[in-house]
Write an enzyme that holds these catalytic residues in place. Structure first.
Site, PDB file in Angstrom:
ATOM      1  N   TRP A   5      -6.551   8.686   5.607  1.00  0.00           N
ATOM      2  CA  TRP A   5      -7.986   8.785   5.320  1.00  0.00           C
ATOM      3  C   TRP A   5      -8.311   8.435   3.869  1.00  0.00           C
ATOM      4  CZ3 TRP A   5     -10.244  13.759   8.112  1.00  0.00           C
ATOM      5  CH2 TRP A   5     -10.029  13.634   9.491  1.00  0.00           C
ATOM      6  N   LYS A   6      -7.289   8.330   3.032  1.00  0.00           N
ATOM      7  CA  LYS A   6      -7.484   8.031   1.603  1.00  0.00           C
ATOM      8  C   LYS A   6      -8.502   9.004   1.010  1.00  0.00           C
ATOM      9  CE  LYS A   6      -6.015   3.350   2.582  1.00  0.00           C
ATOM     10  NZ  LYS A   6      -6.053   1.936   2.289  1.00  0.00           N
ATOM     11  N   GLU A  43      -1.486   1.844  -3.077  1.00  0.00           N
ATOM     12  CA  GLU A  43      -2.562   2.225  -4.007  1.00  0.00           C
ATOM     13  C   GLU A  43      -2.032   3.167  -5.083  1.00  0.00           C
ATOM     14  OE1 GLU A  43      -5.280   3.456  -0.965  1.00  0.00           O
ATOM     15  OE2 GLU A  43      -5.496   1.351  -0.369  1.00  0.00           O
ATOM     16  N   GLY A  78      -5.732   2.695   7.825  1.00  0.00           N
ATOM     17  CA  GLY A  78      -6.690   3.134   6.818  1.00  0.00           C
ATOM     18  C   GLY A  78      -8.103   3.119   7.378  1.00  0.00           C
ATOM     19  N   GLY A  79      -8.808   2.026   7.118  1.00  0.00           N
ATOM     20  CA  GLY A  79     -10.226   1.915   7.496  1.00  0.00           C
ATOM     21  C   GLY A  79     -10.529   2.350   8.921  1.00  0.00           C
TER      22      GLY A  79
HETATM   23  P1  PGA Z   1      -6.219  -0.439   6.053  1.00  0.00           P
HETATM   24  O1  PGA Z   1      -5.279   0.517   5.202  1.00  0.00           O
HETATM   25  O2  PGA Z   1      -5.928  -0.134   7.503  1.00  0.00           O
HETATM   26  O3  PGA Z   1      -7.617  -0.066   5.648  1.00  0.00           O
HETATM   27  O4  PGA Z   1      -5.874  -1.833   5.713  1.00  0.00           O
HETATM   28  C1  PGA Z   1      -3.945   0.752   5.571  1.00  0.00           C
HETATM   29  C2  PGA Z   1      -3.289   1.624   4.547  1.00  0.00           C
HETATM   30  O5  PGA Z   1      -3.584   1.461   3.350  1.00  0.00           O
HETATM   31  O6  PGA Z   1      -2.461   2.501   4.877  1.00  0.00           O
END
Ligand code: PGA
Length: 248
Positions: A10-11, A96, A233-234
């Site tokens: 979920w970041k 990241e 992620g997204g």
């Molecule tokens: P993303 O991110 O699906 O938004 O590309 C994947 C991740 O960073 O784990």
């Protein structure tokens, strides 16, 4: 023989109320999943999400862990804290964190060892930058990152490790590696693990793909023999989209 694992990253998204709601919405949509289902939420959301997913097939994960047991590390969280808060998994070495927060192969290794020795399951991220792929260094980079991350672990420890292969150029960009590219590079990672821990450990360890994975491309990626799941992620930020991936 390797059970697939789909994990949401979920970041830095969702307040506790929003997180509880998303988890609630997700439960009926993924209850029949044939894979392991994990949501890696911000740490402030653990207390809100944990009671919601209790007794379901959704597991809780964190997005980072410190390698010390405790002490003067302002802003950090230990593996024991994460476990006590209900986490079973933790993402380590996400690109990241490597890009923005000074994470190195050395600290990724320290975090991985600390997490596994404390009884957490580590989702260790590796992956090449765009320039590295274009220069032909992908295999060298992912092999090195993988071996460094797993240094000082035993083959038995690998039962509690998942590798996430995330080409950095594919994260959040809408660009995905082709099914064949992802499969090939994951094969390279598996070979690196075989060199380090033997064929048996390499055959057992689960290796996910991550980078713009979604309901539209999950089937193709998951039909590849080396790919054992996804780090999302997204598409993990809405229940329906994440469920589409989980129910590939
Ligand atoms: P993303 O991110 O699906 O938004 O590309 C994947 C991740 O960073 O784990």
């Amino acid at each position: 023989m390797r059970k697939p694992i789909i994990a949401g990253n979920w970041k830095m998204n969702k307040t506790p109320d929003e997180a509880a709601q998303l988890a609630k919405d997700l439960i009926p949509l993924v209850k029949d999943a044939k894979c392991d289902v994990v949501i890696c939420t911000p740490a402030v959301d653990f207390a809100a999400v944990k009671p919601v997913i209790e007794g379901t097939n959704i597991k809780l994960g964190a997005q980072n862990v410190h390698f010390a047991e405790k002490g003067a590390y302002t802003g950090e969280l230990s593996a024991d804290m994460l476990k006590a808060a209900g986490c079973e998994y933790v993402i380590i070495g996400h690109s990241e964190r490597r890009q923005y927060f000074g994470e190195t192969d050395k600290t990724v290794n320290l975090r991985t060892v600390a997490a596994v020795k404390a009884g957490l399951k580590a989702i260790v991220c590796v992956g090449e930058l765009k320039d590295e792929r274009e220069g032909g260094y992908t295999n060298a980079i992912v092999s090195y990152q993988t071996k460094m991350a797993l240094t000082n672990l035993t083959a038995e420890d690998l039962d509690n490790v998942v590798i996430a292969y995330e080409p950095v150029w594919a994260i959040g960009t809408g660009l995905t590696a082709t099914d064949e590219q992802a499969n090939e590079t994951i094969g390279v990672i598996r070979k690196a693990i075989a060199e380090q821990f033997g064929e048996e450990a390499a055959a057992k360890i689960r290796i996910q793909y991550g980078g713009s994975m979604n309901g539209g491309n999950v089937k193709g990626l998951m039909s590849q023999p080396e790919i054992d799941g996804g780090l999302i992620g997204g598409a993990s930020l809405t229940a329906e989209k994440f469920a589409q991936v989980v129910n590939f």
